[in-house]
Each structure stands twice: as C-alpha cells, then as structure tokens.
Write an enzyme that holds these catalytic residues in place. Structure first.
Site, short mmCIF file in Angstrom:
data_model
loop_
_atom_site.label_atom_id
_atom_site.label_comp_id
_atom_site.label_asym_id
_atom_site.label_seq_id
_atom_site.Cartn_x
_atom_site.Cartn_y
_atom_site.Cartn_z
N LYS A 1 7.35 -33.63 29.71
CA LYS A 1 6.53 -34.43 30.64
C LYS A 1 5.34 -35.11 29.97
O LYS A 1 4.95 -36.21 30.37
CB LYS A 1 6.06 -33.57 31.82
N ASP B 1 5.25 -35.02 41.34
CA ASP B 1 5.20 -33.59 41.65
C ASP B 1 4.16 -33.28 42.73
O ASP B 1 4.42 -32.50 43.66
CB ASP B 1 4.88 -32.77 40.40
N ALA C 1 -2.69 -22.56 34.79
CA ALA C 1 -3.48 -23.73 34.37
C ALA C 1 -2.69 -24.58 33.39
O ALA C 1 -3.26 -25.23 32.53
CB ALA C 1 -4.79 -23.27 33.76
P1 ATR Z 1 3.40 -26.07 31.05
O1 ATR Z 1 2.10 -26.63 30.62
O2 ATR Z 1 4.59 -26.68 30.40
O3 ATR Z 1 3.52 -25.96 32.55
P2 ATR Z 1 2.41 -23.63 30.03
O4 ATR Z 1 1.28 -24.33 29.40
O5 ATR Z 1 3.18 -22.63 29.23
O6 ATR Z 1 3.52 -24.59 30.54
O7 ATR Z 1 1.87 -22.99 31.38
C1 ATR Z 1 2.46 -21.96 31.98
C2 ATR Z 1 1.42 -21.27 32.86
O8 ATR Z 1 1.97 -20.04 33.32
C3 ATR Z 1 0.14 -20.93 32.15
O9 ATR Z 1 -0.94 -21.02 33.05
C4 ATR Z 1 0.37 -19.49 31.73
O10 ATR Z 1 -0.80 -18.74 31.57
P3 ATR Z 1 -1.62 -18.76 30.14
O11 ATR Z 1 -2.18 -20.14 30.01
O12 ATR Z 1 -2.68 -17.74 30.33
O13 ATR Z 1 -0.60 -18.43 29.10
C5 ATR Z 1 1.09 -19.00 32.95
N1 ATR Z 1 1.89 -17.78 32.74
C6 ATR Z 1 3.05 -17.65 32.08
N2 ATR Z 1 3.52 -16.39 32.16
C7 ATR Z 1 2.62 -15.68 32.89
C8 ATR Z 1 2.52 -14.32 33.33
N3 ATR Z 1 3.47 -13.43 33.03
N4 ATR Z 1 1.45 -13.96 34.07
C9 ATR Z 1 0.49 -14.85 34.38
N5 ATR Z 1 0.53 -16.16 34.00
C10 ATR Z 1 1.56 -16.57 33.27
#
Ligand code: ATR
Length: 274
Positions: free
Chosen positions: A66, A102, A128
């Site tokens: 994206k 979205d 985030a």
């Molecule tokens: P994208 O930007 O492609 O949507 P991402 O940056 O990997 O993907 O974001 C995924 C989100 O899910 C992040 O907010 C991540 O938290 P962190 O920034 O602290 O890593 C969150 N996330 C993924 N697995 C998680 C879990 N098991 N518990 C809580 N938050 C999680």
C-alpha cells in the site's frame, strides 16, 4: 474485451476481492474481468507496469504494497495522503492515480450497516500501523470526541498523535495505561488476530453498550479479540468483513461510476463463511 481489474498483494491467494467485484459487476450489469495478481515482494513496480501494458484499468492494493503503491502514483487523493497508503489505483491514459477507500469503507460499515453514530464518541484504536493510519482522519471527520491510539511500540502511536492531533483529540497510550479507561467503540487494527492473539487490553476498556470491531475478518466472525470483547460484555462484537465489502464498493464506484448494493454481497459472504 471487458475492462481488466485485479487485486495485487502478497499473499493474495485467499483474497475475497475477485468474488466481491464479480458480484458487483453482475448486479450493476458492468462487463469487467477481475483477477488476483500475486507479486513477489520486490516486484511491485514491475507487475504494475506489466498490468498497465496489458491494458489494465484498475488495481486494489493489499499487504504489503500500500505504501509502495502511493509512491508509484502520478496523483494521490487527500484521503490517501493522510493515510500515507493507497489501496485503489486507477489507470487512465497511461497515468496512475491513487485513492484510499479503507477509511470510507469502515465508516460505511459502522454507520450504514451497524447504524452507529460516531459523533461525540470515545474511541479506542488498537495498533499504529498502516491499517490504523487509514481510519484516523475519517473518524475525526465524523466528530469523535476522543481517539486513544494504543500500541506496543509507543513511539509509533505517538507519531500518529503528532500527525493527527492537529485535527482532533488524539492521544497515544501504552496498553498498560488503559486501566480504568472505558470506550464506546474499540477498533482492533492490529494484526494480532492473524496470529491468534489479543492485544493486552484490560476488560474495562469495553464500556457498557460498547461496540467492538476487528478490522481482520475471520470465518464465522470470530477472532480472539472479539471473543474477549464478548466475554467483557461488549454489546456488539463484529469482524471486518463489512469493511472489506464497503471499501471494495468504494473502489468499484471510482472505477465504474456506479455504486453497487453491498447488502446482498455481504449477506452472501457471511452465509458462505458461517
Ligand atoms: P502495517 O503497517 O502493514 O499495517 P505493521 O506496521 O506491522 O503493519 O502494523 C501492525 C500493527 O499490529 C502494529 O501496530 C503492531 O504493533 P507494534 O507496532 O507494537 O509492533 C500490531 N501488532 C501486531 N501483532 C500484535 C500483537 N500480538 N499484539 C499487539 N499488537 C500487535
């Protein structure tokens, strides 16, 4: 030759978008072809160029492309700029324009399908990442009273507070700071459900009459987050299938100039996932 569209991503094998757009096309009498376009992680630009060279008219873009899609556009909408991500590409005269549907998809699901009023609400947004970024501005625009963004990596939530706090009441918090706070809407934008996990939220975040929304969709509408929300007394706990269909309808409208009726398509998908 019908106009050609596709969803590009990695992986896309399980994407429901071809089925959704085929239904929209049938319903509105539009002749289109819509396929899955799997792309190696390093080959987004090459696949996009190939698609355009073969006369492709539009692409839905999903994980992990994206942001790259936004960079590949000659023109990007305001909504996509705020989201820093593009999920809908339109090709016209060899030029590519980018939109992000979205946020509009989430709003339509919340407001039209679930009949929720967002004005004046206290909203907790979990996560985030890209999914969170796409929905913050639309929620602010609807008059949310407070949007708390909770994330494991607090710096990412703070960056969003800084970016969107100019426009609305947006606060970054760690999960351990949520004790005692209650919300009328809790949206899970993390990818935790995909790993079978729940972000570490206290049960108290689900105020009485709370709506819990998981942007992930899952067979039967059950995710670990929604199970927890139900256990903690949420009045409504629902997955993101409606958002998926609604964002697709927004894309279809951009491409074809007609707005499909999403209700029968959502009902069909729910029935087949049950
Ligand atoms: P994208 O930007 O492609 O949507 P991402 O940056 O990997 O993907 O974001 C995924 C989100 O899910 C992040 O907010 C991540 O938290 P962190 O920034 O602290 O890593 C969150 N996330 C993924 N697995 C998680 C879990 N098991 N518990 C809580 N938050 C999680």
């Amino acid at each position: 030759m019908p106009d050609r569209y596709a969803v590009i991503g990695n992986p896309v094998a399980h994407s429901k978008s071809p089925q959704i757009h085929a239904e929209f096309a049938r319903q509105t009498g539009q002749e289109i072809v819509y396929v899955r376009l799997p792309a190696p992680r390093s080959a987004f630009r090459a696949e996009l160029a190939r698609f355009i060279a073969h006369g492709g008219r539009g692409l839905n873009v999903t994980v992990p492309f994206k942001q790259e899609a936004a960079a590949a556009c000659q023109a990007v909408s305001e909504r996509a700029k705020f989201a820093q991500a593009v999920n809908t590409l339109t090709v016209a005269d060899g030029a590519v324009s980018g939109e992000n549907t979205d946020g509009a998809g989430l709003l339509r699901d919340l407001e039209q399908n679930l009949q929720l009023r967002l004005n004046g609400r206290r909203i907790l947004l979990l996560g985030a990442g890209g999914a969170a970024r796409g929905v913050i501005m639309p929620l602010i625009a609807r008059g949310a009273r407070l949007i708390v963004i909770a994330n494991r990596d607090l710096a990412k939530a703070r960056a969003l507070q800084e970016r969107f706090g100019l426009f609305g009441n947006v606060r970054a918090r760690g999960y351990d700071e949520l004790n005692g706070m209650g919300f009328e809407l809790v949206i899970n934008s993390t990818s935790a459900s995909l790993q079978g996990l729940v972000p570490p939220i206290p049960g108290s975040v689900f105020a009485p009459e709370c709506v819990a929304y998981d942007m992930v969709y899952a067979p039967g509408g059950n995710t670990p987050f929604l199970d927890k929300a139900r256990d903690c007394g949420a009045a409504i706990a629902i997955d993101g299938l409606g958002m998926l269909v609604e964002q697709a309808a927004e894309s279809f409208h951009i491409w074809r100039g007609v707005r499909p009726d999403t209700r029968p398509v959502l009902a069909m998908l729910r029935a087949s996932a049950a």
